[in-house]
Design an enzyme around this catalytic site. Sequence first.
Site, PDB file in Angstrom:
ATOM      1  N   LYS A   1       2.379  -3.417   7.261  1.00  0.00           N
ATOM      2  CA  LYS A   1       2.580  -3.552   5.817  1.00  0.00           C
ATOM      3  C   LYS A   1       4.005  -3.116   5.456  1.00  0.00           C
ATOM      4  O   LYS A   1       4.672  -3.755   4.643  1.00  0.00           O
ATOM      5  CB  LYS A   1       1.558  -2.712   5.035  1.00  0.00           C
ATOM      6  CG  LYS A   1       0.135  -3.220   5.091  1.00  0.00           C
ATOM      7  CD  LYS A   1      -0.056  -4.614   4.507  1.00  0.00           C
ATOM      8  CE  LYS A   1       0.135  -4.663   3.002  1.00  0.00           C
ATOM      9  NZ  LYS A   1      -0.236  -6.000   2.449  1.00  0.00           N
TER      10      LYS A   1
ATOM     11  N   THR B   1       0.829  -1.207   0.000  1.00  0.00           N
ATOM     12  CA  THR B   1       0.000   0.000   0.000  1.00  0.00           C
ATOM     13  C   THR B   1       0.863   1.256   0.000  1.00  0.00           C
ATOM     14  O   THR B   1       2.000   1.247   0.488  1.00  0.00           O
ATOM     15  CB  THR B   1      -0.897  -0.025   1.261  1.00  0.00           C
ATOM     16  OG1 THR B   1      -1.508   1.251   1.412  1.00  0.00           O
ATOM     17  CG2 THR B   1      -0.096  -0.306   2.538  1.00  0.00           C
ATOM     18  N   ASP B   2       0.285   2.354  -0.469  1.00  0.00           N
ATOM     19  CA  ASP B   2       0.989   3.644  -0.412  1.00  0.00           C
ATOM     20  C   ASP B   2       1.111   4.155   1.018  1.00  0.00           C
ATOM     21  O   ASP B   2       1.888   5.066   1.293  1.00  0.00           O
ATOM     22  CB  ASP B   2       0.305   4.691  -1.303  1.00  0.00           C
ATOM     23  CG  ASP B   2      -1.153   4.957  -0.970  1.00  0.00           C
ATOM     24  OD1 ASP B   2      -1.693   4.341  -0.029  1.00  0.00           O
ATOM     25  OD2 ASP B   2      -1.771   5.792  -1.671  1.00  0.00           O
ATOM     26  N   GLU B   3       0.343   3.563   1.945  1.00  0.00           N
ATOM     27  CA  GLU B   3       0.365   4.053   3.328  1.00  0.00           C
ATOM     28  C   GLU B   3       1.714   3.829   4.009  1.00  0.00           C
ATOM     29  O   GLU B   3       1.978   4.419   5.052  1.00  0.00           O
ATOM     30  CB  GLU B   3      -0.735   3.377   4.152  1.00  0.00           C
ATOM     31  CG  GLU B   3      -2.103   3.723   3.648  1.00  0.00           C
ATOM     32  CD  GLU B   3      -3.205   3.299   4.590  1.00  0.00           C
ATOM     33  OE1 GLU B   3      -2.928   3.100   5.784  1.00  0.00           O
ATOM     34  OE2 GLU B   3      -4.340   3.170   4.129  1.00  0.00           O
TER      35      GLU B   3
ATOM     36  N   TYR C   1      -1.677  -0.781  11.149  1.00  0.00           N
ATOM     37  CA  TYR C   1      -1.839  -1.425   9.830  1.00  0.00           C
ATOM     38  C   TYR C   1      -0.670  -1.091   8.916  1.00  0.00           C
ATOM     39  O   TYR C   1      -0.001  -1.987   8.391  1.00  0.00           O
ATOM     40  CB  TYR C   1      -3.161  -0.989   9.180  1.00  0.00           C
ATOM     41  CG  TYR C   1      -3.202  -1.255   7.684  1.00  0.00           C
ATOM     42  CD1 TYR C   1      -3.233  -2.558   7.195  1.00  0.00           C
ATOM     43  CD2 TYR C   1      -3.174  -0.208   6.763  1.00  0.00           C
ATOM     44  CE1 TYR C   1      -3.238  -2.812   5.823  1.00  0.00           C
ATOM     45  CE2 TYR C   1      -3.187  -0.452   5.400  1.00  0.00           C
ATOM     46  CZ  TYR C   1      -3.217  -1.753   4.927  1.00  0.00           C
ATOM     47  OH  TYR C   1      -3.218  -1.996   3.578  1.00  0.00           O
TER      48      TYR C   1
HETATM   49  P1  NAD Z   1      -9.611  -7.486   2.396  1.00  0.00           P
HETATM   50  O1  NAD Z   1      -9.603  -7.260   3.865  1.00  0.00           O
HETATM   51  O2  NAD Z   1     -10.855  -7.216   1.609  1.00  0.00           O
HETATM   52  O3  NAD Z   1      -9.209  -8.994   2.097  1.00  0.00           O
HETATM   53  C1  NAD Z   1      -8.182  -9.669   2.786  1.00  0.00           C
HETATM   54  C2  NAD Z   1      -8.350 -11.167   2.545  1.00  0.00           C
HETATM   55  O4  NAD Z   1      -7.255 -11.855   3.183  1.00  0.00           O
HETATM   56  C3  NAD Z   1      -9.646 -11.746   3.135  1.00  0.00           C
HETATM   57  O5  NAD Z   1     -10.274 -12.595   2.196  1.00  0.00           O
HETATM   58  C4  NAD Z   1      -9.165 -12.523   4.360  1.00  0.00           C
HETATM   59  O6  NAD Z   1      -9.989 -13.637   4.669  1.00  0.00           O
HETATM   60  C5  NAD Z   1      -7.774 -12.957   3.920  1.00  0.00           C
HETATM   61  N1  NAD Z   1      -6.880 -13.215   5.052  1.00  0.00           N
HETATM   62  C6  NAD Z   1      -6.671 -12.410   6.131  1.00  0.00           C
HETATM   63  N2  NAD Z   1      -5.802 -12.978   6.983  1.00  0.00           N
HETATM   64  C7  NAD Z   1      -5.433 -14.180   6.409  1.00  0.00           C
HETATM   65  C8  NAD Z   1      -4.543 -15.221   6.791  1.00  0.00           C
HETATM   66  N3  NAD Z   1      -3.852 -15.152   7.943  1.00  0.00           N
HETATM   67  N4  NAD Z   1      -4.410 -16.287   5.966  1.00  0.00           N
HETATM   68  C9  NAD Z   1      -5.122 -16.354   4.815  1.00  0.00           C
HETATM   69  N5  NAD Z   1      -5.974 -15.412   4.399  1.00  0.00           N
HETATM   70  C10 NAD Z   1      -6.119 -14.331   5.185  1.00  0.00           C
HETATM   71  O7  NAD Z   1      -8.390  -6.638   1.843  1.00  0.00           O
HETATM   72  P2  NAD Z   1      -8.207  -5.873   0.447  1.00  0.00           P
HETATM   73  O8  NAD Z   1      -8.717  -4.504   0.592  1.00  0.00           O
HETATM   74  O9  NAD Z   1      -8.663  -6.748  -0.650  1.00  0.00           O
HETATM   75  O10 NAD Z   1      -6.613  -5.776   0.416  1.00  0.00           O
HETATM   76  C11 NAD Z   1      -5.841  -6.805  -0.192  1.00  0.00           C
HETATM   77  C12 NAD Z   1      -4.368  -6.410  -0.175  1.00  0.00           C
HETATM   78  O11 NAD Z   1      -4.194  -5.194  -0.885  1.00  0.00           O
HETATM   79  C13 NAD Z   1      -3.806  -6.178   1.222  1.00  0.00           C
HETATM   80  O12 NAD Z   1      -2.496  -6.693   1.247  1.00  0.00           O
HETATM   81  C14 NAD Z   1      -3.807  -4.668   1.371  1.00  0.00           C
HETATM   82  O13 NAD Z   1      -2.802  -4.244   2.244  1.00  0.00           O
HETATM   83  C15 NAD Z   1      -3.514  -4.250  -0.054  1.00  0.00           C
HETATM   84  N6  NAD Z   1      -4.004  -2.916  -0.453  1.00  0.00           N
HETATM   85  C16 NAD Z   1      -5.315  -2.591  -0.273  1.00  0.00           C
HETATM   86  C17 NAD Z   1      -5.771  -1.356  -0.715  1.00  0.00           C
HETATM   87  C18 NAD Z   1      -7.234  -0.955  -0.570  1.00  0.00           C
HETATM   88  O14 NAD Z   1      -7.588   0.174  -0.911  1.00  0.00           O
HETATM   89  N7  NAD Z   1      -8.124  -1.826  -0.105  1.00  0.00           N
HETATM   90  C19 NAD Z   1      -4.885  -0.458  -1.311  1.00  0.00           C
HETATM   91  C20 NAD Z   1      -3.543  -0.833  -1.464  1.00  0.00           C
HETATM   92  C21 NAD Z   1      -3.115  -2.070  -1.037  1.00  0.00           C
HETATM   93  O1  TDX Z   2     -16.951   6.104   7.586  1.00  0.00           O
HETATM   94  C1  TDX Z   2     -15.860   6.546   7.218  1.00  0.00           C
HETATM   95  N1  TDX Z   2     -15.716   7.909   7.093  1.00  0.00           N
HETATM   96  C2  TDX Z   2     -14.547   8.481   6.682  1.00  0.00           C
HETATM   97  O2  TDX Z   2     -14.470   9.720   6.579  1.00  0.00           O
HETATM   98  C3  TDX Z   2     -14.737   5.696   6.898  1.00  0.00           C
HETATM   99  C4  TDX Z   2     -14.848   4.203   7.036  1.00  0.00           C
HETATM  100  C5  TDX Z   2     -13.560   6.294   6.463  1.00  0.00           C
HETATM  101  N2  TDX Z   2     -13.469   7.645   6.372  1.00  0.00           N
HETATM  102  C6  TDX Z   2     -12.219   8.238   5.843  1.00  0.00           C
HETATM  103  C7  TDX Z   2     -10.923   7.745   6.404  1.00  0.00           C
HETATM  104  C8  TDX Z   2      -9.971   7.890   5.222  1.00  0.00           C
HETATM  105  O3  TDX Z   2      -9.493   9.224   5.139  1.00  0.00           O
HETATM  106  O4  TDX Z   2     -12.194   7.885   4.452  1.00  0.00           O
HETATM  107  C9  TDX Z   2     -10.855   7.621   4.011  1.00  0.00           C
HETATM  108  C10 TDX Z   2     -10.769   6.198   3.480  1.00  0.00           C
HETATM  109  O5  TDX Z   2     -10.928   5.322   4.595  1.00  0.00           O
HETATM  110  P1  TDX Z   2     -10.771   3.724   4.459  1.00  0.00           P
HETATM  111  O6  TDX Z   2     -11.739   3.221   3.444  1.00  0.00           O
HETATM  112  O7  TDX Z   2     -10.795   3.151   5.829  1.00  0.00           O
HETATM  113  O8  TDX Z   2      -9.336   3.594   3.769  1.00  0.00           O
HETATM  114  P2  TDX Z   2      -7.839   4.035   4.217  1.00  0.00           P
HETATM  115  O9  TDX Z   2      -7.699   4.119   5.680  1.00  0.00           O
HETATM  116  O10 TDX Z   2      -7.453   5.224   3.388  1.00  0.00           O
HETATM  117  O11 TDX Z   2      -7.022   2.725   3.722  1.00  0.00           O
HETATM  118  C11 TDX Z   2      -7.351   2.073   2.471  1.00  0.00           C
HETATM  119  O12 TDX Z   2      -6.439   2.394   1.457  1.00  0.00           O
HETATM  120  C12 TDX Z   2      -5.125   1.925   1.626  1.00  0.00           C
HETATM  121  C13 TDX Z   2      -7.404   0.567   2.653  1.00  0.00           C
HETATM  122  O13 TDX Z   2      -8.348   0.233   3.669  1.00  0.00           O
HETATM  123  C14 TDX Z   2      -6.045   0.018   2.986  1.00  0.00           C
HETATM  124  O14 TDX Z   2      -6.082  -1.397   3.037  1.00  0.00           O
HETATM  125  C15 TDX Z   2      -5.089   0.440   1.908  1.00  0.00           C
HETATM  126  O15 TDX Z   2      -3.786   0.056   2.239  1.00  0.00           O
END
Ligand code: NAD
Ligand code: TDX
Length: 334
Positions: free
Chosen positions: A154, A123-125, A150
Site C-alpha cells: 500500500k 491506509t494508516d498502516e 500488505y
Molecule cells: P476488501 O478486501 O473487502 O475488498 C477489496 C475488493 O477489491 C474486493 O471486492 C476484491 O474482489 C477487489 N479486488 C481485489 N483485487 C482486485 C483486482 N486485481 N482487480 C479488481 N478488483 C480487485 O477490502 P476493503 O477492506 O474494502 O478495503 C478497500 C480499500 O480500503 C483497500 O485499498 C484498503 O487498503 C483500504 N483500507 C481499508 C481499511 C479497512 O479497515 N478495511 C482501512 C483503510 C484503508
Molecule cells: O481474530 C483476530 N484476532 C485479533 O486479535 C483477528 C482477525 C485480528 N486480531 C487483531 C489484529 C489487529 O490488531 O485485531 C486487530 C485488527 O485486525 P484486522 O481486522 O486484521 O485489521 P488490521 O490488521 O488492523 O488492518 C485493517 O485496518 C487497516 C484492514 O484489514 C486493512 O485493510 C487496513 O488497511
Amino acid sequence: MSARHLVVTGGAGFIGSAFVHHVIEHTDDTVTVVDSLTYAGNLASLEDLPSNRVRLEVEDIADAAAMDRIIRGADAVVHFAAESHNDNSLDDPSPFVQTNLIGTFTLLESVRRHGVRLHHISTDEVYGDLALDDPQRFTETTPYNPSSPYSATKAGSDLLVRAWVRSFGVQATLSNCSNNYGPRQHVEKFIPRQITNLIDGIRPKLYGAGLNVRDWIHAEDHSSAVLRILEAGEIGQTYLIGADGEKNNRQVVELILQLMGHDVHDYEHVADRAGHDLRYAIDATRLRNELGWEPAFADFETGLAATIDWYRDNEQWWRPQKAATEAKYQKVGQ
Ligand code: NAD
Ligand code: TDX
C-alpha cells in the site's frame, strides 16, 4: 454539483460497496464498479442498487486494455481495489504485489492516458506503528515506515500515485484511513470474525495479549470523507481520515461479548500475528479544518451494536465464507 460518472474499483468489497451505496444515496452520480471478484468480492454487497445508475464490470485492475475501455470518458476513478488482509499477506505476499502495486500502476497509466481524475484509497498502516504510550498520532507528514507485506505494497502504491502527480501531472488525491467497521466486512477481519464466531458458539480469539490499539471508524464515515475529498480536495494532497476511535483489541472483544449477552471474559488468547503493529492513531485535523468534514458515527458502541444486528440479520451474506476462513486460521493456530 452536476451528476458525474464515477469508476469505483473494488466496489464489491467492504468499503468500496459502502462507498457506492453512499454515492447513490447522496448524489446524482452514476457508477461503474470494476471488480475482479476475488475471494473478498461479494455480489450480494451490490444488491438493491438501482441498475440505471450502477453497473458492474468484472475485470482485473491490472488489465490495461480493460481499464482503458472503462476509464475513457469517466469523470473520476475512486480506487479501492486491493488485497486488504494483513494475515493473508504473511501467508502469500504475491497477490499483494500484483494487485496493490502492478494494479495501481496500470490504473495510473490509464488515467494519465485519458486525463481522468483519480482518488487513491490507502491506509494508516503505511506509517508503521506507534508506542502504546506515545502522545503522537499520525499526520500527513509522518514518515512512511510500513511493517507487513500488505502495508508495504500500500505504501508503494501511494508513492506511485504521488510520483505520477508530480512527474506526469496526473490529477490525483490520496487518503489514508484507519480501521473500518460496519456491515458487509469479510469474516476474516477482526470485528466480523468475533461476531460470527459468537453466533456459531465459538469463543472470540485475541491475538497475543490483545493490547494492540486500532483507531476505529465506521465505513459510512470513511465514505463521506472520500466523497468530500473528491468534491473539494486539492490535487496532489493527502488527507488522513479518522474519527478518534482508539480502542485496544481486548476492549473491543469485551464490548462485543457484552452487546451479544455473554460474559465479557469469555474469550481466548491465540498465537500473535508476526510483526503485529502495536498501535495506529490518526490526526484528521486537515480533513476537518480544510474540508469541513465531520464523522456521523461518533459513538462506537452504537455503531458496533448496529453492526452486530446486521450480521445477525444477514447470515446468508457471510455464511458461505465462514467455514473456509476459520479452517485457514486454525491451520496457523489462530
Ligand atoms: P476488501 O478486501 O473487502 O475488498 C477489496 C475488493 O477489491 C474486493 O471486492 C476484491 O474482489 C477487489 N479486488 C481485489 N483485487 C482486485 C483486482 N486485481 N482487480 C479488481 N478488483 C480487485 O477490502 P476493503 O477492506 O474494502 O478495503 C478497500 C480499500 O480500503 C483497500 O485499498 C484498503 O487498503 C483500504 N483500507 C481499508 C481499511 C479497512 O479497515 N478495511 C482501512 C483503510 C484503508
Ligand atoms: O481474530 C483476530 N484476532 C485479533 O486479535 C483477528 C482477525 C485480528 N486480531 C487483531 C489484529 C489487529 O490488531 O485485531 C486487530 C485488527 O485486525 P484486522 O481486522 O486484521 O485489521 P488490521 O490488521 O488492523 O488492518 C485493517 O485496518 C487497516 C484492514 O484489514 C486493512 O485493510 C487496513 O488497511
